[in-house]
Design an enzyme around this catalytic site. Structure first.
Site, PDB file in Angstrom:
ATOM      1  N   CYS A  65     -69.769  33.503 -73.035  1.00 24.18           N
ATOM      2  CA  CYS A  65     -70.396  34.609 -72.323  1.00 24.18           C
ATOM      3  C   CYS A  65     -71.400  34.043 -71.320  1.00 24.18           C
ATOM      4  O   CYS A  65     -72.202  33.181 -71.648  1.00 24.18           O
ATOM      5  CB  CYS A  65     -71.068  35.574 -73.285  1.00 24.18           C
ATOM      6  SG  CYS A  65     -72.353  34.813 -74.257  1.00 24.18           S
ATOM      7  N   HIS A  76     -59.688  36.654 -68.176  1.00 21.44           N
ATOM      8  CA  HIS A  76     -60.082  37.630 -67.162  1.00 21.44           C
ATOM      9  C   HIS A  76     -58.903  37.981 -66.270  1.00 21.44           C
ATOM     10  O   HIS A  76     -58.126  37.102 -65.883  1.00 21.44           O
ATOM     11  CB  HIS A  76     -61.225  37.074 -66.308  1.00 21.44           C
ATOM     12  CG  HIS A  76     -62.477  36.880 -67.075  1.00 21.44           C
ATOM     13  ND1 HIS A  76     -63.419  37.866 -67.233  1.00 21.44           N
ATOM     14  CD2 HIS A  76     -62.933  35.816 -67.773  1.00 21.44           C
ATOM     15  CE1 HIS A  76     -64.410  37.400 -67.985  1.00 21.44           C
ATOM     16  NE2 HIS A  76     -64.139  36.177 -68.328  1.00 21.44           N
ATOM     17  N   GLU A 131     -64.979  45.294 -70.248  1.00 24.49           N
ATOM     18  CA  GLU A 131     -64.977  44.087 -71.069  1.00 24.49           C
ATOM     19  C   GLU A 131     -64.138  44.241 -72.324  1.00 24.49           C
ATOM     20  O   GLU A 131     -64.200  45.271 -73.012  1.00 24.49           O
ATOM     21  CB  GLU A 131     -66.403  43.731 -71.484  1.00 24.49           C
ATOM     22  CG  GLU A 131     -67.201  43.051 -70.393  1.00 24.49           C
ATOM     23  CD  GLU A 131     -68.390  42.303 -70.962  1.00 24.49           C
ATOM     24  OE1 GLU A 131     -69.469  42.366 -70.347  1.00 24.49           O
ATOM     25  OE2 GLU A 131     -68.247  41.676 -72.042  1.00 24.49           O
ATOM     26  N   CYS A 156     -71.040  41.250 -66.183  1.00 25.93           N
ATOM     27  CA  CYS A 156     -70.335  40.223 -66.956  1.00 25.93           C
ATOM     28  C   CYS A 156     -70.422  38.916 -66.186  1.00 25.93           C
ATOM     29  O   CYS A 156     -69.987  38.842 -65.033  1.00 25.93           O
ATOM     30  CB  CYS A 156     -68.892  40.623 -67.197  1.00 25.93           C
ATOM     31  SG  CYS A 156     -67.996  39.458 -68.252  1.00 25.93           S
ATOM     32  N   GLY A 204     -67.063  37.121 -66.081  1.00 22.90           N
ATOM     33  CA  GLY A 204     -66.259  37.954 -65.175  1.00 22.90           C
ATOM     34  C   GLY A 204     -66.625  37.727 -63.721  1.00 22.90           C
ATOM     35  O   GLY A 204     -65.770  37.762 -62.843  1.00 22.90           O
TER      36      GLY A 204
HETATM   37  O1  ZDP Z   1     -64.498  37.805 -73.543  1.00 29.90           O
HETATM   38  C1  ZDP Z   1     -65.067  38.768 -74.064  1.00 29.90           C
HETATM   39  O2  ZDP Z   1     -64.635  39.294 -75.116  1.00 29.90           O
HETATM   40  C2  ZDP Z   1     -66.335  39.270 -73.432  1.00 29.90           C
HETATM   41  N1  ZDP Z   1     -66.507  40.660 -73.752  1.00 29.90           N
HETATM   42  C3  ZDP Z   1     -67.457  38.433 -73.923  1.00 29.90           C
HETATM   43  C4  ZDP Z   1     -68.777  38.796 -73.333  1.00 29.90           C
HETATM   44  C5  ZDP Z   1     -68.852  38.285 -71.948  1.00 29.90           C
HETATM   45  C6  ZDP Z   1     -70.202  38.533 -71.320  1.00 29.90           C
HETATM   46  N2  ZDP Z   1     -70.338  39.889 -70.901  1.00 29.90           N
HETATM   47  C7  ZDP Z   1     -70.411  37.643 -70.117  1.00 29.90           C
HETATM   48  O3  ZDP Z   1     -71.423  37.837 -69.473  1.00 29.90           O
HETATM   49  O4  ZDP Z   1     -69.611  36.760 -69.862  1.00 29.90           O
HETATM   50  C8  ZDP Z   1     -71.315  38.295 -72.267  1.00 29.90           C
END
Ligand code: ZDP
Length: 276
Positions: free
Chosen positions: A74, A162, A211, A220, A223
């Site tokens: 993350c 992603h 997400e 994200c 992301g």
């Molecule tokens: O890959 C996933 O399951 C994401 N939901 C993880 C969390 C990603 C996050 N929002 C980010 O900032 O990369 C924390």
């Protein structure tokens, strides 16, 4: 269950951080992540993050999404993590190594309080992201049908999967409706995060995200990194861009060493004790 935690947010993406650097048993907390993240019956957060010891790095980070599922990495979370370990006095270094499901990640606290992170190299081979049906080929501007409508997708892994979709008008995207359908699409054996992106110019894009395991969030980080990579693979922007999210702006650069660098804020909100 009783434990101390600290609430952090990064561009509105918010987390409950638990310090388990002395190897405390956090299995019960981990198993209750969904309840802890509930915005009414819990503390309210997009995820729970554990500060853990590591044999291969200064620290290890583990993230559990608000639906209780574990994610490999993350981006917003690691900026919160980096400032939290400094605040907790677990290190006096400003730059250190963190073991994650995406490998070793290197955050560096900046003099202005933002965090600059070496997010490592993007993974582009379809079967490693994973996206089904493309073998080890890159997945750039490929067709995907969702809810009877055709979209063009570019897929990237930052340790977590992603799917980036470029749109002409981001305000026309029914994120609540199509987000979960992308997440569960048969193309994605481990589900996916989905970013909808409107390119404003060759240095600035607007992005909204659905997400995996968390739904709509205000930002994200991984992301945004995937968005930067997709913009460059589709020859839409320069290698360094600003990504405007619902909750703030991140700077993303895909450098010549093939590493992605992400820079942005992280803010402590409060300290608390969970006591139910
Ligand atoms: O890959 C996933 O399951 C994401 N939901 C993880 C969390 C990603 C996050 N929002 C980010 O900032 O990369 C924390």
């Amino acid at each position: 269950m009783k434990f101390n935690f600290v609430k952090w947010q990064a561009c509105g993406n918010d987390f409950v951080l638990v310090n388990a650097f002395n190897n405390e048993d956090v299995s019960e907390i981990r198993n209750n992540a969904e309840k802890i993240c509930d915005r009414h019956f819990g503390a309210g957060a997009d995820g729970v993050i554990f500060i853990l010891p590591s044999k291969t790095a200064d620290f290890r980070m583990q993230i559990i999404n608000s639906d209780g599922s574990e994610a490999e990495m993350c981006g917003n979370g690691i900026r919160c993590f980096a400032k939290a370990v400094c605040e907790l006095g677990l290190t006096d270094k400003r730059k250190f190594t963190v073991e994650t499901g995406a490998g070793i990640i290197i955050p560096e606290i900046q003099p202005d309080g933002t965090v600059h992170v070496d997010m490592g190299k993007p993974v582009l081979e379809g079967d490693k992201i994973p996206v089904a049906g493309f073998g080890s080929n890159k997945v750039i501007s490929e067709n995907i049908e969702v809810d009877g409508q055709n979209y063009k997708m570019t897929c990237v892994s930052m340790g977590n999967p992603h799917c980036v979709v470029f749109v002409d008008d981001i305000n026309a995207v029914e994120l609540e409706k199509i987000g979960p359908k992308f997440e569960m699409h048969s193309f994605f054996p481990r589900k996916t995060n989905t970013e909808f992106v409107e390119v404003k110019n060759d240095e600035y894009v607007r992005m909204r995200v659905w997400e995996r395991g968390a739904g709509i969030t205000l930002a994200c980080g991984t992301g945004s990194c995937a968005t930067g990579v997709a913009c460059i693979l589709n020859k839409l922007t320069k290698r360094k861009i600003n990504v405007e999210l619902d909750g703030g702006v991140l700077t993303i650069e895909w450098a010549d060493n093939n590493h992605i660098y992400m820079t942005g804020p992280a803010t402590k909100v409060y300290e608390a004790v969970w006591t139910d």
